[in-house]
Design a protein around this motif. Structure first.
Motif, PDB file in Angstrom:
ATOM      1  N   LEU A 131       0.866  -1.178   0.000  1.00 57.10           N
ATOM      2  CA  LEU A 131       0.000   0.000   0.000  1.00 57.10           C
ATOM      3  C   LEU A 131       0.906   1.232   0.000  1.00 57.10           C
ATOM      4  CD1 LEU A 131      -2.718   1.435   0.208  1.00 57.10           C
ATOM      5  CD2 LEU A 131      -2.675   1.009   2.680  1.00 57.10           C
ATOM      6  N   ALA A 134      -3.072   6.041  -1.403  1.00 56.19           N
ATOM      7  CA  ALA A 134      -4.509   5.892  -1.658  1.00 56.19           C
ATOM      8  C   ALA A 134      -4.953   6.919  -2.686  1.00 56.19           C
ATOM      9  CB  ALA A 134      -5.294   6.072  -0.360  1.00 56.19           C
ATOM     10  N   GLN A 141     -13.284   4.729   1.098  1.00 59.27           N
ATOM     11  CA  GLN A 141     -12.618   3.900   2.097  1.00 59.27           C
ATOM     12  C   GLN A 141     -13.291   2.531   2.199  1.00 59.27           C
ATOM     13  OE1 GLN A 141     -11.741   6.239   5.557  1.00 59.27           O
ATOM     14  NE2 GLN A 141     -10.923   4.509   6.713  1.00 59.27           N
ATOM     15  N   TYR A 144     -11.997   0.353  -0.583  1.00 57.33           N
ATOM     16  CA  TYR A 144     -10.704  -0.274  -0.291  1.00 57.33           C
ATOM     17  C   TYR A 144     -10.879  -1.461   0.652  1.00 57.33           C
ATOM     18  CZ  TYR A 144      -7.862   3.291  -2.607  1.00 57.33           C
ATOM     19  OH  TYR A 144      -7.263   4.099  -3.551  1.00 57.33           O
ATOM     20  N   ALA A 177      -3.579   6.745   2.901  1.00 58.51           N
ATOM     21  CA  ALA A 177      -3.255   5.318   2.891  1.00 58.51           C
ATOM     22  C   ALA A 177      -3.211   4.750   4.299  1.00 58.51           C
ATOM     23  CB  ALA A 177      -1.924   5.092   2.182  1.00 58.51           C
ATOM     24  N   VAL A 180      -6.500   3.378   5.286  1.00 56.91           N
ATOM     25  CA  VAL A 180      -6.767   2.094   4.638  1.00 56.91           C
ATOM     26  C   VAL A 180      -6.035   0.972   5.365  1.00 56.91           C
ATOM     27  CG1 VAL A 180      -6.558   0.790   2.488  1.00 56.91           C
ATOM     28  CG2 VAL A 180      -7.148   3.230   2.415  1.00 56.91           C
TER      29      VAL A 180
END
Length: 265
Positions: A131, A134, A141, A144, A177, A180
């Motif tokens: 990752l 994002a 979200q 993801y 990110a 996530v």
């Protein structure tokens, strides 16, 4: 109450090196902040060693290019240290031909370049997940979460090369990110974190500048990442209040550093 300064000139002579956050301190991804280029140039003219220390899933090269495009001359910085480069070192330890599912901005694959790993487009067969960034402009979200659910279910480790919870997007800010990765960790699947506030990126920056922690100050806009990481590394800190987290409540220590409105000399 955290002591305040109007500009770095008030404290620069206390330090040999200055570690500078990128997004929220130097620029917003599109434009350098007013006075930022002049401040960096003044620090350099004052003989300070300078490193950009950034939670970017990309390598140093693309980040240097972006800084140059925004008006920061390449010779201003002695080093550019990215979470992506730190993460790349950990990825290199994966078994050869391991399959990696990649999430990154702008199609960036620099963290995998030259490694004996196999990228897969199917998270259901991934041995690991990288990752690197994002794209909240493109996916929610929840999206993801659904995308990564198969990888999480099989316990594939996620390598988070950018732990920022918030990021700039056109017209404002959105989840980053790090948010996530936090959702992925909530499933019980393993997550490895790279970048601020974790110690490896600070150690790399201090080594690149050949500077002891007590002689360096970190300038950033996140109390959790920049201030927290500086404290763990043994560095002083300056919190810039007008960055990505402008207006947000942050837990800022009352000692060990300073606060300022925006980057200024």
């Amino acid at each position: 109450m955290t002591p305040r300064i109007a500009g770095l000139r008030e404290i620069a002579d206390r330090f040999d090196a200055v570690l500078l956050d990128q997004f929220g301190v130097l620029h917003d991804g599109r434009t350098a902040f007013p006075g930022a280029v002049a401040c960096v140039a003044a620090l350099k003219a004052a003989g300070r060693r300078l490193a950009v220390v950034t939670n970017s899933g990309k390598g140093a090269g693309p980040n240097r290019d972006r800084l140059a495009a925004l008006g920061f001359a390449p010779d201003l910085f002695d080093a550019v240290i990215t979470s992506g480069d730190v993460c790349r070192g950990a990825l290199a330890a994966l078994p050869q031909s391991a399959s990696v599912f990649v999430i990154a901005r702008d199609g960036d694959r620099s963290a995998l370049a030259g490694l004996a790993l196999r990228e897969t487009a199917d998270p259901r067969e991934a041995d690991a997940v990288l990752l690197a960034g994002a794209e909240p402009e493109r996916m929610t979200q929840d999206g993801y979460r659904a995308l990564l659910a198969p990888a999480a279910a099989r316990g594939a480790p996620l390598f988070c090369a950018n732990p920022d919870l918030r990021m700039y997007v056109r017209g404002g800010t959105a989840f980053g990110a790090g948010a996530v990765a936090r959702d992925y960790a909530a499933t019980g699947a393993p997550v490895r974190w790279f970048g601020k506030p974790h110690p490896e990126i600070f150690a790399a920056a201090l080594a690149a500048l050949d500077t002891a922690p007590a002689r360096a100050v970190m300038v950033g806009d996140s109390a959790a990442h920049d201030v927290g990481g500086a404290k763990l590394a043994g560095c002083a800190w300056v919190l810039v209040e007008g960055g990505v987290y402008a207006g947000a409540a942050q837990d800022v220590p009352e000692s060990g550093g300073w606060a300022m409105a925006s980057l200024a000399w």
